[in-house]
Structure formats: structure tokens, C-alpha cells
Write a protein that holds these residues in place. Structure first.
Motif, PDB file in Angstrom:
ATOM      1  N   HIS A 233      80.924  29.252  44.151  1.00 21.53           N
ATOM      2  CA  HIS A 233      81.983  30.259  44.100  1.00 21.53           C
ATOM      3  C   HIS A 233      81.380  31.653  43.974  1.00 21.53           C
ATOM      4  O   HIS A 233      81.812  32.595  44.650  1.00 21.53           O
ATOM      5  N   ALA A 234      80.365  31.792  43.119  1.00 20.35           N
ATOM      6  CA  ALA A 234      79.709  33.094  42.951  1.00 20.35           C
ATOM      7  C   ALA A 234      79.012  33.525  44.238  1.00 20.35           C
ATOM      8  O   ALA A 234      79.051  34.708  44.617  1.00 20.35           O
ATOM      9  N   ILE A 235      78.377  32.573  44.917  1.00 21.19           N
ATOM     10  CA  ILE A 235      77.694  32.893  46.173  1.00 21.19           C
ATOM     11  C   ILE A 235      78.693  33.394  47.212  1.00 21.19           C
ATOM     12  O   ILE A 235      78.430  34.362  47.936  1.00 21.19           O
ATOM     13  N   MET A 236      79.851  32.752  47.292  1.00 16.57           N
ATOM     14  CA  MET A 236      80.858  33.173  48.258  1.00 16.57           C
ATOM     15  C   MET A 236      81.380  34.585  47.946  1.00 16.57           C
ATOM     16  O   MET A 236      81.610  35.383  48.856  1.00 16.57           O
ATOM     17  N   ARG A 237      81.530  34.896  46.680  1.00 20.11           N
ATOM     18  CA  ARG A 237      81.917  36.267  46.308  1.00 20.11           C
ATOM     19  C   ARG A 237      80.833  37.247  46.728  1.00 20.11           C
ATOM     20  O   ARG A 237      81.129  38.350  47.211  1.00 20.11           O
ATOM     21  N   GLY A 238      79.590  36.839  46.564  1.00 21.68           N
ATOM     22  CA  GLY A 238      78.490  37.695  46.990  1.00 21.68           C
ATOM     23  C   GLY A 238      78.459  37.872  48.496  1.00 21.68           C
ATOM     24  O   GLY A 238      78.196  38.978  48.999  1.00 21.68           O
ATOM     25  N   PHE A 239      78.741  36.802  49.236  1.00 17.93           N
ATOM     26  CA  PHE A 239      78.759  36.884  50.697  1.00 17.93           C
ATOM     27  C   PHE A 239      79.819  37.868  51.180  1.00 17.93           C
ATOM     28  O   PHE A 239      79.626  38.553  52.184  1.00 17.93           O
ATOM     29  N   GLU A 240      80.935  37.922  50.492  1.00 18.98           N
ATOM     30  CA  GLU A 240      81.994  38.852  50.882  1.00 18.98           C
ATOM     31  C   GLU A 240      81.469  40.293  50.876  1.00 18.98           C
ATOM     32  O   GLU A 240      81.700  41.064  51.808  1.00 18.98           O
ATOM     33  N   HIS A 241      80.749  40.630  49.812  1.00 15.83           N
ATOM     34  CA  HIS A 241      80.182  41.972  49.741  1.00 15.83           C
ATOM     35  C   HIS A 241      79.054  42.139  50.758  1.00 15.83           C
ATOM     36  O   HIS A 241      78.918  43.206  51.382  1.00 15.83           O
ATOM     37  N   GLU A 242      78.241  41.101  50.940  1.00 13.69           N
ATOM     38  CA  GLU A 242      77.152  41.170  51.915  1.00 13.69           C
ATOM     39  C   GLU A 242      77.689  41.425  53.318  1.00 13.69           C
ATOM     40  O   GLU A 242      77.128  42.226  54.080  1.00 13.69           O
ATOM     41  N   ARG A 243      78.778  40.780  53.667  1.00 10.83           N
ATOM     42  CA  ARG A 243      79.352  40.967  55.004  1.00 10.83           C
ATOM     43  C   ARG A 243      79.872  42.387  55.170  1.00 10.83           C
ATOM     44  O   ARG A 243      79.764  42.979  56.257  1.00 10.83           O
ATOM     45  N   LEU A 244      80.421  42.950  54.109  1.00  9.31           N
ATOM     46  CA  LEU A 244      80.845  44.351  54.144  1.00  9.31           C
ATOM     47  C   LEU A 244      79.637  45.258  54.397  1.00  9.31           C
ATOM     48  O   LEU A 244      79.694  46.183  55.219  1.00  9.31           O
ATOM     49  N   MET A 245      78.533  44.979  53.688  1.00  4.60           N
ATOM     50  CA  MET A 245      77.334  45.786  53.857  1.00  4.60           C
ATOM     51  C   MET A 245      76.768  45.663  55.271  1.00  4.60           C
ATOM     52  O   MET A 245      76.243  46.642  55.837  1.00  4.60           O
ATOM     53  N   ILE A 246      76.873  44.492  55.860  1.00  7.38           N
ATOM     54  CA  ILE A 246      76.382  44.325  57.232  1.00  7.38           C
ATOM     55  C   ILE A 246      77.197  45.185  58.190  1.00  7.38           C
ATOM     56  O   ILE A 246      76.659  45.728  59.167  1.00  7.38           O
ATOM     57  N   GLY A 247      78.488  45.363  57.924  1.00  7.62           N
ATOM     58  CA  GLY A 247      79.279  46.311  58.702  1.00  7.62           C
ATOM     59  C   GLY A 247      78.714  47.712  58.600  1.00  7.62           C
ATOM     60  O   GLY A 247      78.648  48.454  59.598  1.00  7.62           O
ATOM     61  N   ALA A 248      78.293  48.094  57.392  1.00  8.11           N
ATOM     62  CA  ALA A 248      77.686  49.413  57.199  1.00  8.11           C
ATOM     63  C   ALA A 248      76.378  49.526  57.971  1.00  8.11           C
ATOM     64  O   ALA A 248      76.084  50.573  58.567  1.00  8.11           O
ATOM     65  N   PHE A 249      75.575  48.451  57.953  1.00  6.95           N
ATOM     66  CA  PHE A 249      74.323  48.469  58.714  1.00  6.95           C
ATOM     67  C   PHE A 249      74.609  48.690  60.203  1.00  6.95           C
ATOM     68  O   PHE A 249      73.929  49.479  60.868  1.00  6.95           O
ATOM     69  N   CYS A 250      75.584  47.970  60.722  1.00  6.52           N
ATOM     70  CA  CYS A 250      75.907  48.073  62.146  1.00  6.52           C
ATOM     71  C   CYS A 250      76.405  49.470  62.502  1.00  6.52           C
ATOM     72  O   CYS A 250      76.063  50.011  63.562  1.00  6.52           O
ATOM     73  N   ALA A 251      77.205  50.051  61.618  1.00 10.05           N
ATOM     74  CA  ALA A 251      77.705  51.406  61.865  1.00 10.05           C
ATOM     75  C   ALA A 251      76.569  52.415  61.858  1.00 10.05           C
ATOM     76  O   ALA A 251      76.478  53.287  62.742  1.00 10.05           O
ATOM     77  N   GLY A 252      75.684  52.325  60.867  1.00 12.28           N
ATOM     78  CA  GLY A 252      74.596  53.284  60.760  1.00 12.28           C
ATOM     79  C   GLY A 252      73.573  53.155  61.862  1.00 12.28           C
ATOM     80  O   GLY A 252      73.188  54.152  62.497  1.00 12.28           O
ATOM     81  N   GLU A 253      73.141  51.928  62.123  1.00  4.94           N
ATOM     82  CA  GLU A 253      72.130  51.729  63.155  1.00  4.94           C
ATOM     83  C   GLU A 253      72.703  51.983  64.544  1.00  4.94           C
ATOM     84  O   GLU A 253      72.033  52.551  65.414  1.00  4.94           O
ATOM     85  N   GLY A 254      73.958  51.601  64.751  1.00  2.56           N
ATOM     86  CA  GLY A 254      74.584  51.863  66.036  1.00  2.56           C
ATOM     87  C   GLY A 254      74.709  53.351  66.316  1.00  2.56           C
ATOM     88  O   GLY A 254      74.428  53.826  67.420  1.00  2.56           O
ATOM     89  N   ALA A 255      75.130  54.110  65.306  1.00  2.00           N
ATOM     90  CA  ALA A 255      75.253  55.564  65.466  1.00  2.00           C
ATOM     91  C   ALA A 255      73.901  56.199  65.752  1.00  2.00           C
ATOM     92  O   ALA A 255      73.782  57.118  66.569  1.00  2.00           O
ATOM     93  N   LYS A 256      72.847  55.703  65.066  1.00  2.00           N
ATOM     94  CA  LYS A 256      71.505  56.240  65.302  1.00  2.00           C
ATOM     95  C   LYS A 256      71.034  55.931  66.714  1.00  2.00           C
ATOM     96  O   LYS A 256      70.415  56.789  67.376  1.00  2.00           O
ATOM     97  N   ALA A 257      71.310  54.741  67.216  1.00  2.00           N
ATOM     98  CA  ALA A 257      70.912  54.379  68.578  1.00  2.00           C
ATOM     99  C   ALA A 257      71.597  55.287  69.599  1.00  2.00           C
ATOM    100  O   ALA A 257      70.965  55.749  70.566  1.00  2.00           O
ATOM    101  N   ILE A 258      72.879  55.559  69.393  1.00  2.00           N
ATOM    102  CA  ILE A 258      73.606  56.466  70.291  1.00  2.00           C
ATOM    103  C   ILE A 258      72.989  57.862  70.240  1.00  2.00           C
ATOM    104  O   ILE A 258      72.770  58.514  71.268  1.00  2.00           O
ATOM    105  N   GLU A 259      72.697  58.342  69.042  1.00  2.00           N
ATOM    106  CA  GLU A 259      72.120  59.673  68.853  1.00  2.00           C
ATOM    107  C   GLU A 259      70.775  59.796  69.574  1.00  2.00           C
ATOM    108  O   GLU A 259      70.527  60.782  70.303  1.00  2.00           O
ATOM    109  N   LEU A 260      69.896  58.817  69.384  1.00  2.00           N
ATOM    110  CA  LEU A 260      68.590  58.837  70.037  1.00  2.00           C
ATOM    111  C   LEU A 260      68.734  58.811  71.558  1.00  2.00           C
ATOM    112  O   LEU A 260      67.991  59.496  72.279  1.00  2.00           O
TER     113      LEU A 260
END
Length: 377
Positions: A233-260
Motif C-alpha cells: 500500500h505504501a509503495i503504491m502511494r509512492g508510485f502515485e507521486h513518482e508518476r506525477l514527477m515523471i510528468g514533470a520530467f517529460c515537461a522539462g526535458e521536452g521543453a529543453k529539446a524544443i528549445e535546443l
């Protein structure tokens, strides 16, 4: 969009830090296969390792939006391995201590983690149990005032040079599945703890990744984290936050790729025009930029909902299933527009294309995440 002045100041501070402390040194870290310990200490001095943690232990308790800003700005460095190592420490491992730890555990472990004096990892994945967490076989058996742990873990970030692993182990019968898993706080200098091998990866080269083995490893009973047999149960709660953070990674890295890529196509000429003056180039980049913006919007909207106490399991599964696929298309589309230059080692876009591949696998493969979405719609 949901952001306060404090959030905006936080973004500016992280962006300045990345430009000064990460971008100039990232290539050397890639060659070395590790991040200097001083980087954790510098981030700790700025208060950036404690945004998930309570103030009484040295944290700032800023919430999900701050964490998303943090992940997005680290990703704009273009070094996925750096982002992975830092956020595994801040958001995917030590956060379990804050969520389910006792006051004594928090007082014992969190100050050093938040200050960057101790580096933290999360040990869940095994060679035959990745997205299927309920199938893990590493076993912990109670023996008097100790737990004795035997087993292995695979693909563990921060495992080679880290100090603490939040370890998932089976404390019930295998037939109990998810109901027989517990979490433990394991210092890496514990007898019986071994780095079986440092793993060489396709991308994320500056993050250390290892296979771990545990042979009659004894840890005190007070290192059980949360309730016995409630670790899944604790791991699944952690995964929820991890998946949110992966969205942030995709937004940041995607924006940087477009910029470059915008910088490149505005300077590169072919057939008497810059690439930017070619309609196909402009439209392709417009499409890719729009898809990054959609991932970013869903990520920030979900972070705001999480802070408001709303359920977000559907949204985080959507983010994890869609975000990495968008990022994959973006970085490879941008590499294509760089032509032969983009295929050369040492160029940011080539490295980003390798780094992005992992996000479609780690934290729950895309195919598994689509099933998670299906369950909830």
C-alpha cells in the motif's frame, strides 16, 4: 496557473542552480558514471532536498507543486541521470519515511537525508518482478529483535554510492501477494548488504545503478517502516507521486529539446533557406511543442488537485502512460531535425534521446500504465 510568488521564486532559484552547477559539469559526470556527493550537499544547503518533508526535521513541506517545479527544472538541464538520482533521493525513497515512519525514525534518518549528508535509494524492483511488484521474492524473517533479510534487487538507482535503501521485502507467504510485503530502512553498511554489480546502461549514465544482494542481513526490528505486511500500500502511494514527477520530467526535458532544436534550425541553412523557414520544420516543431504543453498542463493540474486532497490515481496513471511516449516522440523528432549532428555523441539531443527511453519502462511500463488507466475509466 496555480503558482504563487513563492513557487516562481523557487523556479528561478532552481534554474539558476542548474545553469551554474549542473550544465557545465554534466558531461564529466556522464563519463565518470556518478554524481559528486557535494551536489547533494549543495542542494541540501539551498533547502531543495526537503520539500516533501516536515519542517521539524529540516524540511520545507512545500507540497506537490513545488516538487513538480523541482523535477521540471532539473530535467531542463538535459541530464536525465542527474535528475533521476536527485529525485529518487527526494521524492521516491526518503518520502516513505515521512509518510509512514515513526517520530523516532524521522528524527534518526531525515535530518541527514534532507541536508544531503546521506543519499537515499528505493529497493523494490527484482529481476523477475518489475511492474508486477506483488511478485517480489526478497524475504524478511523476524528473529528476536531483528529482521533477517535474504534476496536480491535489480536496477536500483543510487545503490552504488548511496547510504540508505528503503527496501521492500516479503514478510508473508508468496501466496499472499501484495498483502505480504513490508518496507524496511536499510543502511548500506549493514553486514550482509552487497552491491553485486554496478550496471552499465543505455542512458542516464551519470546515475549509478546496481544489482543488490542480501545474505543473512540483520537489521533491528525498529527499522521496519510502517506496518508489517502493509508495504505494498505504501509503495503504491509512492508510485502515485513518482508518476506525477515523471510528468514533470517529460515537461522539462521536452521543453529543453524544443528549445535546443529551435536554436539549431534557425541557424542551419539548406537549399538557400534556414530550416526554420521550411514549412515542414515549423509545423513539426509546433506539433511537438503543443504535445509537451499538454503533458505539462495535466501534470500541474494534477499536482494542484493532489495538494487540495483530491484523488489523483487516474490522472497520475494517465501522466505516466502518455508523458514518456510524448517525450520519446519529441526528442526523436528533434534529433531528426538536427540531422547527422543529432546522431553524434556529445550533443545534448543525442544524450536526451537515450535518456528518454527509460521513462517508458521505469516506474511502470507504458503498457501496464494503460491498464491502470483502463481500470479507472
Amino acid at each position: 496557473m496555480f503558482l504563487t510568488e513563492e513557487h516562481k521564486m523557487l523556479r528561478d532559484m532552481i534554474r539558476r542552480f542548474v545553469e551554474k552547477e549542473v550544465v557545465p559539469h554534466g558531461e564529466a559526470w556522464e563519463r565518470d558514471g556518478k554524481i559528486p556527493r557535494e551536489m547533494f550537499l549543495k542542494l541540501g544547503d539551498l533547502g531543495l532536498l526537503g520539500m516533501q518533508h516536515e519542517e521539524e526535521y529540516g524540511g520545507t513541506q512545500m507540497g506537490a507543486l513545488a516538487s513538480v517545479i523541482f523535477g521540471e527544472e532539473l530535467s531542463r538541464s538535459s541530464f536525465g541521470g542527474f535528475t533521476a538520482s536527485i529525485t529518487v533521493h527526494t521524492d521516491m525513497s526518503a518520502s516513505h519515511i515521512t509518510r509512514v515512519g515513526t517520530p523516532e525514525q524521522k528524527a534518526r534518518f531525515l535530518p541527514d537525508i534532507i541536508a544531503g549528508r546521506k543519499v537515499c535509494a528505493i529497493g523494490v524492483t527484482e529481476a523477475n518482478a518489475g511492474s508486477d511488484v506483488a511478485s517480489i521474492r526478497t524475504r524478511a524473517v523476524r528473529d528476536g529483535n531483528d529482521w533477517v533479510i535474504n534476496g536480491t534487487k535489480m536496477f536500483i538507482t543510487n545503490a552504488v554510492y548511496g547510504d540508505i535503501v528503503i527496501l521492500a521485502a516479503r514478510t508473508g507467504d508468496l501466496a499472499a501477494g501484495a498483502r505480504g510485503i513490508s518496507l524496511f530502512i536499510v543502511p548500506t553498511d549493514t553486514p550482509g548488504f552487497e552491491v553485486a554489480s554496478k550496471l552499465e546502461k543505455h542512458g542516464w549514465l551519470c546515475s549509478d545503478t546496481a544489482e543488490l544482494s542480501f545474505t543473512d542481513m540483520r537489521i533491528p526490528a525498529e527499522n521496519l517502516l510502517g506496518e508489517e505486511n502493509r508495504g505494498f500500500h505504501a509503495i503504491m502511494r509512492g508510485f502515485e507521486h513518482e508518476r506525477l514527477m515523471i510528468g514533470a520530467f517529460c515537461a522539462g526535458e521536452g521543453a529543453k529539446a524544443i528549445e535546443l532544436t529551435l536554436d539549431y534550425v534557425r541557424a542551419r541553412t539548406a537549399f538557400g533557406k534556414t530550416l526554420w523557414e521550411q514549412q515542414a520544420t515549423r509545423q513539426r516543431l509546433s506539433e511537438l511543442a503543443s504535445r509537451v504543453a499538454m503533458v505539462r498542463a495535466l501534470t500541474y493540474q494534477t499536482a494542484a488537485a493532489l495538494e487540495a486532497g483530491q484523488p489523483v490515481s487516474l490522472e497520475t496513471a494517465m501522466i505516466k502512460s502518455v508523458g514518456p511516449e510524448v517525450l520519446h516522440d519529441v526528442v526523436h523528432g528533434c534529433l531528426q531535425l538536427h540531422g547527422g549532428t543529432g546522431y553524434m555523441r556529445g550533443t545534448p539531443i543525442e544524450r536526451m534521446a537515450r535518456d528518454a527511453r527509460l521513462l517508458r519502462i521505469g516506474g511502470g511500463a507504458t503498457e501496464v500504465m494503460l491498464e491502470e488507466v483502463a481500470k479507472r475509466i
